[in-house]
Design a protein around this motif. Structure first.
Motif, PDB file in Angstrom:
ATOM      1  N   ARG A 177       0.835  -1.200   0.000  1.00  0.00           N
ATOM      2  CA  ARG A 177       0.000   0.000   0.000  1.00  0.00           C
ATOM      3  C   ARG A 177       0.871   1.252   0.000  1.00  0.00           C
ATOM      4  NH1 ARG A 177      -2.834  -0.580   4.726  1.00  0.00           N
ATOM      5  NH2 ARG A 177      -4.066  -2.192   3.700  1.00  0.00           N
ATOM      6  N   GLU A 178       1.935   1.235   0.788  1.00  0.00           N
ATOM      7  CA  GLU A 178       2.849   2.379   0.821  1.00  0.00           C
ATOM      8  C   GLU A 178       3.498   2.599  -0.539  1.00  0.00           C
ATOM      9  OE1 GLU A 178       5.750   2.113   3.881  1.00  0.00           O
ATOM     10  OE2 GLU A 178       4.293   1.904   5.503  1.00  0.00           O
ATOM     11  N   GLN A 179       3.914   1.509  -1.170  1.00  0.00           N
ATOM     12  CA  GLN A 179       4.599   1.613  -2.462  1.00  0.00           C
ATOM     13  C   GLN A 179       3.665   2.143  -3.540  1.00  0.00           C
ATOM     14  OE1 GLN A 179       6.331  -2.076  -3.797  1.00  0.00           O
ATOM     15  NE2 GLN A 179       6.744  -1.301  -5.839  1.00  0.00           N
ATOM     16  N   VAL A 180       2.463   1.568  -3.627  1.00  0.00           N
ATOM     17  CA  VAL A 180       1.511   1.988  -4.658  1.00  0.00           C
ATOM     18  C   VAL A 180       1.051   3.421  -4.403  1.00  0.00           C
ATOM     19  CG1 VAL A 180      -0.726   1.510  -5.729  1.00  0.00           C
ATOM     20  CG2 VAL A 180       0.782  -0.386  -5.107  1.00  0.00           C
ATOM     21  N   ARG A 181       0.898   3.767  -3.135  1.00  0.00           N
ATOM     22  CA  ARG A 181       0.497   5.130  -2.765  1.00  0.00           C
ATOM     23  C   ARG A 181       1.502   6.138  -3.307  1.00  0.00           C
ATOM     24  NH1 ARG A 181      -0.003   4.956   3.244  1.00  0.00           N
ATOM     25  NH2 ARG A 181       2.173   5.602   3.302  1.00  0.00           N
ATOM     26  N   THR A 203      -3.992   8.512   6.836  1.00  0.00           N
ATOM     27  CA  THR A 203      -2.596   8.471   6.386  1.00  0.00           C
ATOM     28  C   THR A 203      -2.525   8.642   4.872  1.00  0.00           C
ATOM     29  OG1 THR A 203      -1.980   7.018   8.219  1.00  0.00           O
ATOM     30  CG2 THR A 203      -0.477   7.104   6.343  1.00  0.00           C
ATOM     31  N   GLU A 204      -3.411   7.967   4.139  1.00  0.00           N
ATOM     32  CA  GLU A 204      -3.458   8.142   2.685  1.00  0.00           C
ATOM     33  C   GLU A 204      -3.762   9.596   2.336  1.00  0.00           C
ATOM     34  OE1 GLU A 204      -6.156   5.422   0.811  1.00  0.00           O
ATOM     35  OE2 GLU A 204      -5.156   3.651   1.604  1.00  0.00           O
ATOM     36  N   ALA A 205      -4.706  10.189   3.040  1.00  0.00           N
ATOM     37  CA  ALA A 205      -5.067  11.574   2.757  1.00  0.00           C
ATOM     38  C   ALA A 205      -3.903  12.522   3.020  1.00  0.00           C
ATOM     39  CB  ALA A 205      -6.274  11.981   3.603  1.00  0.00           C
ATOM     40  N   PHE A 241      -9.962  13.074  14.152  1.00  0.00           N
ATOM     41  CA  PHE A 241      -9.931  12.214  12.958  1.00  0.00           C
ATOM     42  C   PHE A 241      -8.563  12.219  12.293  1.00  0.00           C
ATOM     43  CE2 PHE A 241     -10.969  10.519   8.819  1.00  0.00           C
ATOM     44  CZ  PHE A 241     -11.941   9.575   9.120  1.00  0.00           C
ATOM     45  N   LEU A 242      -7.870  13.350  12.324  1.00  0.00           N
ATOM     46  CA  LEU A 242      -6.557  13.464  11.687  1.00  0.00           C
ATOM     47  C   LEU A 242      -5.454  13.333  12.718  1.00  0.00           C
ATOM     48  CD1 LEU A 242      -7.400  16.367   9.284  1.00  0.00           C
ATOM     49  CD2 LEU A 242      -6.499  14.174   8.544  1.00  0.00           C
ATOM     50  N   GLY A 243      -4.521  12.450  12.458  1.00  0.00           N
ATOM     51  CA  GLY A 243      -3.387  12.277  13.352  1.00  0.00           C
ATOM     52  C   GLY A 243      -3.319  10.887  13.936  1.00  0.00           C
ATOM     53  N   THR A 244      -2.137  10.270  13.862  1.00  0.00           N
ATOM     54  CA  THR A 244      -1.899   8.943  14.443  1.00  0.00           C
ATOM     55  C   THR A 244      -0.617   8.985  15.256  1.00  0.00           C
ATOM     56  OG1 THR A 244      -2.934   7.870  12.533  1.00  0.00           O
ATOM     57  CG2 THR A 244      -1.569   6.504  13.936  1.00  0.00           C
TER      58      THR A 244
END
Length: 369
Positions: A177-181, A203-205, A241-244
Motif C-alpha cells: 500500500r505504501e509503495q503503490v500510494r 494516512t493516505e489523505a 480524525f486526523l493524526g496517528t
C-alpha cells in the motif's frame, strides 16, 4: 483536464425525508489531487458518484470547467460515458479471459482508437506503473498489488479529464500500500490529471492530497491542505480524525488566580500561556477542551507545571517510542523521539505552548488561532 465545481448539491434516497448529502458546495482545481476523507457513511462515495454521473442528486449543480453536467432543476444531466472520466474501485474488476495488455487497451478499442496509438499509450503507462513484464499475463497469474496496478493503468491510459479512485488500496497489504500510494501520487503529478480520491484512511489523505475535503454526516467539516487540517483543525472532530496516534484531549476549567489564568483539570493545573490569553479570557469560570498531540508533549522536570501521570506501557517504533501514561481515569499517549529507552513510574509531560488546540466544550469548535 478539468476543474470541478459543486453548488448546493443534496442527495436523498427516500424522497427528501433524510439526506445523505445536504447543500454540498466545493471546488476542485484543474490538475489537483483532491481527497474526500471521512468515516464510513459520511457521504464521500456518494459525492464521487454524483460527479461521475452514476447518481442523480435531488438538487444542485455540478460543473466540469464551465460546462454544466448535472442540474436536475434545469433538466440537465450529461451521461457518465460523455464526461470523459475514469474510475478505479477497491475491487479490480479486470476481465479474467484477457491479458493485461488487452485489459488496458479495451476502452481505447471501443473508442476505435488507432492500434499504433493504443500500443503507445499502453506501453507508456505500463512502464510508469512498472508492469511491462506483465502485459502478456492474465489476471489470475497476478498478485493483488499487480492487479491493482493494472486497474489503475486501464483507467489512466484513457487520458481522462477526471480520474476517480474509490478506496483503491484497501485490498493491498501494508507494505505494498505504501509503495503503490507513492507511485500513484508520482504518476498523477506527472500526468497532471484532476484526481478525486475517496478514503477513510487519514494516512493516505495526509501523504497524497493537495487538497483534503473532510466530511461527516453528509456535510463538509473542513477543507484545505493536509498541514492546514492537521495544525489548525476547525473543531474537535477534525482534530481527532486526523493524526496517528490520535490527539490527547482534556476537559479543563479556566480559572482566574492571583497569578493569572490557569487551565485546571482534576489531575493538573498549569498557567495559560501568554499567546493564548486573548482566546481564553472570555472562558474564565467556564469549561473548554484542551487538545495536545502525542508528538507535541515534552518531558518535564519534577515540580514543573505539567501533566503528571503513571506510565502504563510503551510501544517501540524504531525511530520513536509511544509511551502510554495514565492520568487519572484516562490514558494519554506521548511520542518520545529521544535516546531514553525505558519509562517507569511517575512522569511529567509539558505541552509545547504554540501547539495547543482549544475547543469550546459546548460547540466543540476551535477557539484559538
Amino acid at each position: 483536464m478539468a476543474s470541478i465545481t459543486i453548488r448546493d448539491m443534496s442527495v436523498s434516497y427516500n424522497k427528501g425525508k433524510t439526506y445523505v448529502l445536504e447543500n454540498l458546495s466545493l471546488s476542485v482545481k484543474e490538475g489537483e489531487f483532491c481527497v474526500f476523507l471521512g468515516p464510513s457513511g459520511c457521504g464521500k462515495t456518494t459525492a464521487m458518484h454524483c460527479i461521475a454521473g452514476l447518481l442523480k442528486p435531488a438538487k444542485g449543480e455540478i460543473y466540469f470547467d464551465d460546462e454544466l453536467v448535472t442540474a436536475p432543476e434545469k433538466g440537465v444531466f450529461v451521461q457518465p460515458q460523455e464526461r470523459n472520466i475514469a474510475m478505479v474501485f477497491q475491487e479490480y474488476a479486470l476481465y479474467p479471459n484477457m491479458t493485461v495488455r488487452k485489459n488496458m487497451s479495451f476502452a481505447l478499442k471501443t473508442r476505435k482508437t488507432p492500434k499504433e496509438e493504443i500500443d503507445r499509450r499502453v506501453d507508456k503507462m505500463a512502464k510508469m506503473l512498472s508492469i511491462e513484464q506483465l502485459l502478456d499475463r492474465r489476471p489470475a497469474e497476478l498478485s493483488g498489488g499487480q492487479r491493482q496496478r493494472v486497474a489503475l493503468g486501464r483507467a489512466m491510459v484513457r487520458d481522462p479529464n477526471v480520474f476517480m479512485l474509490d478506496e483503491p488500496l484497501g485490498n493491498l497489504d501494508a507494505k505494498l500500500r505504501e509503495q503503490v500510494r507513492y507511485e500513484l501520487k508520482k504518476i498523477q503529478s506527472q500526468l497532471g490529471v484532476t484526481t478525486i480520491y475517496v478514503t477513510h484512511d487519514q494516512t493516505e489523505a495526509m501523504t497524497m492530497a493537495d487538497h483534503i475535503i473532510l466530511m461527516n454526516n453528509g456535510h463538509i467539516v473542513q477543507e484545505g491542505t493536509p498541514n492546514e487540517l492537521y495544525d489548525h483543525p476547525c473543531d474537535l472532530f477534525a482534530a481527532i480524525f486526523l493524526g496517528t496516534p490520535k490527539i490527547n484531549t482534556f476537559d479543563c476549567t479556566v480559572k482566574r488566580t492571583e497569578k493569572g489564568l490557569v487551565f485546571a483539570n482534576d489531575q493538573f493545573t498549569f498557567p495559560v500561556p501568554e499567546a493564548l490569553r486573548a482566546s481564553v479570557e472570555s472562558y474564565a469560570g467556564r469549561e473548554l477542551i484542551l487538545g495536545v498531540r502525542p508528538s507535541d508533549l515534552m518531558l518535564a522536570d519534577e515540580g514543573e507545571a505539567a501533566i503528571y501521570g503513571m506510565v502504563d506501557g510503551m510501544e517501540p517504533l524504531g525511530d520513536a517510542n509511544l509511551v502510554y501514561v495514565r492520568v487519572g481515569e484516562q490514558i494519554i499517549v506521548f511520542k518520545y523521539t529521544g535516546e531514553r529507552t525505558e519509562f517507569h513510574g511517575r512522569i511529567g509531560l509539558r505541552p509545547i505552548v504554540d501547539k495547543l488546540h482549544l475547543f469550546d466544550k459546548q460547540t466543540q469548535k476551535r477557539i484559538n488561532d
